[in-house]
Design an enzyme around this catalytic site. Structure first.
Site, PDB file in Angstrom:
ATOM      1  CG  ASN A  13     -44.521  12.226  17.734  1.00 37.71           C
ATOM      2  OD1 ASN A  13     -45.464  12.115  16.961  1.00 37.71           O
ATOM      3  ND2 ASN A  13     -43.601  11.286  17.835  1.00 37.71           N
ATOM      4  CG  ASN A  66     -42.923   3.384  12.776  1.00 35.52           C
ATOM      5  OD1 ASN A  66     -43.328   4.543  12.865  1.00 35.52           O
ATOM      6  ND2 ASN A  66     -43.661   2.404  12.273  1.00 35.52           N
ATOM      7  CB  CYS A  75     -46.190  10.651  11.042  1.00 34.44           C
ATOM      8  SG  CYS A  75     -45.606  11.408  12.574  1.00 34.44           S
ATOM      9  N   GLY A  76     -49.091  12.671  11.554  1.00 30.09           N
ATOM     10  CA  GLY A  76     -49.567  14.046  11.539  1.00 30.09           C
ATOM     11  C   GLY A  76     -48.588  15.019  12.167  1.00 30.09           C
ATOM     12  CG  ASN A 160     -49.988   4.933  10.223  1.00 24.90           C
ATOM     13  OD1 ASN A 160     -49.489   4.421   9.234  1.00 24.90           O
ATOM     14  ND2 ASN A 160     -49.424   5.934  10.886  1.00 24.90           N
ATOM     15  CG  HIS A 162     -55.114   5.219  14.445  1.00 23.45           C
ATOM     16  ND1 HIS A 162     -54.212   5.789  15.305  1.00 23.45           N
ATOM     17  CD2 HIS A 162     -54.759   5.636  13.201  1.00 23.45           C
ATOM     18  CE1 HIS A 162     -53.355   6.526  14.610  1.00 23.45           C
ATOM     19  NE2 HIS A 162     -53.672   6.442  13.332  1.00 23.45           N
ATOM     20  CD  GLU A 211     -46.777   7.459  17.351  1.00 19.64           C
ATOM     21  OE1 GLU A 211     -46.485   7.187  16.168  1.00 19.64           O
ATOM     22  OE2 GLU A 211     -46.497   8.535  17.901  1.00 19.64           O
ATOM     23  CB  CYS A 220     -49.820   9.936  18.316  1.00 19.06           C
ATOM     24  SG  CYS A 220     -50.185   8.976  16.827  1.00 19.06           S
ATOM     25  N   GLY A 221     -50.179  12.702  16.132  1.00 17.33           N
ATOM     26  CA  GLY A 221     -51.152  13.486  15.373  1.00 17.33           C
ATOM     27  C   GLY A 221     -52.253  12.647  14.772  1.00 17.33           C
ATOM     28  CB  SER A 222     -52.327   9.677  12.558  1.00 14.97           C
ATOM     29  OG  SER A 222     -51.456   8.795  13.231  1.00 14.97           O
ATOM     30  N   GLY A 223     -53.093   9.729  15.751  1.00  6.70           N
ATOM     31  CA  GLY A 223     -53.825   9.168  16.879  1.00  6.70           C
ATOM     32  C   GLY A 223     -54.835  10.138  17.456  1.00  6.70           C
TER      33      GLY A 223
END
Length: 288
Positions: A13, A66, A75-76, A160, A162, A211, A220-223
């Site tokens: 990422n 983005n 964004c993790g 964010n 999800h 994303e 995707c960290g937060s994902g």
């Protein structure tokens, strides 16, 4: 005028990182799209800007843009790269760091082995706060899609919004079709990140993420956090889970509702460069 940047990634990422602590940087949507362009710019999933602290009790501001020019609240993977960038550039020797995003504050800690642990805060489940259009909080929601089909999703926010779907196999999941359709579903007024999760055991899942504003990314960290949270709440996952993404592995820990979620993984520096900041020349960049 040119600005120095660093190209970095967290499990593929990838990010372009700018230091705006000494000289302000106005990142317009047009400039963000030019920088992120993989043919005419540097190329990245997102652009990270390190800013001076907006309050006395934080170390830095953290802005995330983005590839389509929109601004993100979380964004993790980027946060881990942010922490390494700050340390490598000598901007701060504090560990952990407290940074402020448009969605709230995060704590970033660098371990002796170079792994970075990020406190992404407490997840949000009330539909109005995600935001998601629903009369009340439910374990799952049915989304009406074109052609009369319905998709079942878990919905939550960690900075964010999800949407998480459970699938049998991530390799065959219809990410390229359902990802953009769910991302722009009218019940998500701010759009949404879309996760496709396969559960392989109580401490192990596989995940692909589409994303918002970017498309499918290698990680995707937060994902990863959103998928683990949904899996822990509704599918019997343990308190700490390994998440396998196309770019590699992340570790996510969450004790339960009302508690923060923690993400641990690597951050990699790729190269440094200088980039013209005018829109006319943003496509003519040079590495060093």
């Amino acid at each position: 005028m040119t600005r120095e940047f660093a190209k970095m990634h967290g499990l593929g990422n990838d990010f372009v990182v700018f230091d705006a602590t000494r000289e302000p940087l106005t990142m317009t949507p047009e400039l963000a799209r030019a920088v992120a362009d993989r043919r005419l710019g540097v190329g990245c999933d997102q652009i990270l800007v390190v800013e001076p602290p907006p309050a006395p009790d934080v170390d830095f501001g953290y802005r995330i843009y983005n590839a389509d020019g929109s601004e993100s609240g979380q964004c993790g993977n980027g946060a881990r790269c942010f922490a390494r960038f700050v340390r490598d550039r000598g901007l701060s020797d504090r560990n952990p760091l407290v940074v402020a995003t448009i969605a709230g504050r995060m704590t970033l800690a660098i371990a002796d082995d170079g792994q970075v642990r990020v406190d992404l805060g407490v997840p949000v489940f009330e539909p109005a706060d995600i935001p998601f259009e629903a009369p009340r909080r439910e374990p799952t929601y049915n989304l009406a899609m074109d052609g009369g089909r319905e998709l079942m999703v878990h919905a939550l926010a960690i900075g964010n919004p999800h949407a998480v779907m459970v699938v049998d196999d991530v390799d065959s999941a219809p990410v390229s079709v359902q990802g953009p359709a769910v991302e722009r579903h009218p019940r998500f007024p701010a759009r949404v990140n879309v996760g496709f999760m396969a559960i392989h055991g109580p401490d192990h899942v596989a995940l692909r993420v589409f994303e918002r504003g970017v498309g499918e990314t290698r990680a995707c960290g937060s994902g990863a956090c959103a998928a683990m949270i949904a899996g822990r709440l509704f599918h019997g996952l343990d308190e700490t889970v390994r998440v396998d993404l196309p770019g590699g592995q992340l570790a996510v820990s969450w004790a339960g509702e009302g508690e923060p979620v923690y993400l641990t993984g690597p951050a990699t520096h790729v190269f440094d460069g200088r980039l013209p900041m005018s829109m006319e020349t943003a496509g003519n960049h040079g590495g060093r």
